[in-house]
Scaffold this active site. Structure first.
Site, PDB file in Angstrom:
ATOM      1  N   ARG A   1       0.826  -1.213   0.000  1.00 41.68           N
ATOM      2  CA  ARG A   1       0.000   0.000   0.000  1.00 41.68           C
ATOM      3  C   ARG A   1       0.854   1.254   0.000  1.00 41.68           C
ATOM      4  O   ARG A   1       0.418   2.309  -0.457  1.00 41.68           O
ATOM      5  CB  ARG A   1      -0.977  -0.028   1.184  1.00 41.68           C
TER       6      ARG A   1
ATOM      7  N   GLU B   1       2.611  -5.551  13.955  1.00 41.84           N
ATOM      8  CA  GLU B   1       1.456  -5.609  14.871  1.00 41.84           C
ATOM      9  C   GLU B   1       0.873  -7.023  14.847  1.00 41.84           C
ATOM     10  O   GLU B   1       0.329  -7.496  15.828  1.00 41.84           O
ATOM     11  CB  GLU B   1       0.405  -4.577  14.444  1.00 41.84           C
TER      12      GLU B   1
END
Ligand code: AMP
Length: 176
Positions: free
Chosen positions: A64, A101
């Site tokens: 992205r 994460e």
């Protein structure tokens, strides 16, 4: 951009609970990308942050980070350098492994992607824990790049990612 503000951009971020793992709330930027005014505003806003920096190359992070970073590089009139997930770049690379994460990952950059002393801007879609960016910083510094700043569309402030990247100016358009 006509009528658009940073405040409005948050409306185009979609929350996906428990993706890609239980407990993670994924911030989906595809509604923002699809909305032409929001996408254009986002790119113009990020480019505006670094217009005065005489940037040599913009480093974008797969995948992205490319959608956001490449048009910013085009506006800045600088080069674009892809950082990719392990094993995808064809020429000689250096790597950095880091904690995400949601898991671990290794990122690669071509050894000849950045010249010693070249001014670099790093762009990704989102700052979460800062692990990804810290790994990219390590790669850029190893190659002798001078980091002018780092830009994101979204920042998850409650994860305190900035603490992992204290040495450089960090900018984000939307904070949650
Ligand atoms: P981190 O290394 O924790 O800062 O994670 C940042 C990278 O992981 C970025 O490339 C993001 O695209 C992706 N990422 C991490 N957490 C999320 C999230 N909650 N929503 C969307 N993307 C995320």
């Amino acid at each position: 951009m006509k009528g658009m503000t940073v405040m409005d951009l948050a409306r185009y971020i979609r929350n996906i609970p428990d993706f890609p793992k239980p407990g993670i709330q994924f911030k989906d930027i595809t509604p923002l990308l699809k909305e032409k005014e929001a996408y254009r505003y986002t790119i113009d806003a990020l480019a505006g942050l670094f217009r005065k920096n005489k940037v040599g190359v913009l480093v974008g992070i797969e995948a992205r980070g490319y959608i956001v970073g490449a048009p910013v590089a085009y506006i800045l009139g600088c080069g674009f350098v892809p950082v990719r997930k392990q094993g995808k770049l064809p020429a000689e690379t250096i790597s950095s492994t880091y904690e995400l994460e949601y898991g671990f990952a290794t990122l690669d950059i071509h050894v000849d992607a950045i010249n010693e002393g070249e001014k670099v801007v790093i762009i990704d879609d989102l700052l979460a824990t800062g692990g990804t960016t810290a790994a990219v910083i390590e790669l850029v510094e190893k190659l002798g790049g001078e980091i002018e700043g780092i830009g994101y569309v979204v920042e998850l402030e409650f994860l305190h990612g900035r603490k992992k990247i204290p040495s450089y100016p960090v900018h984000s358009l939307i904070k949650f």
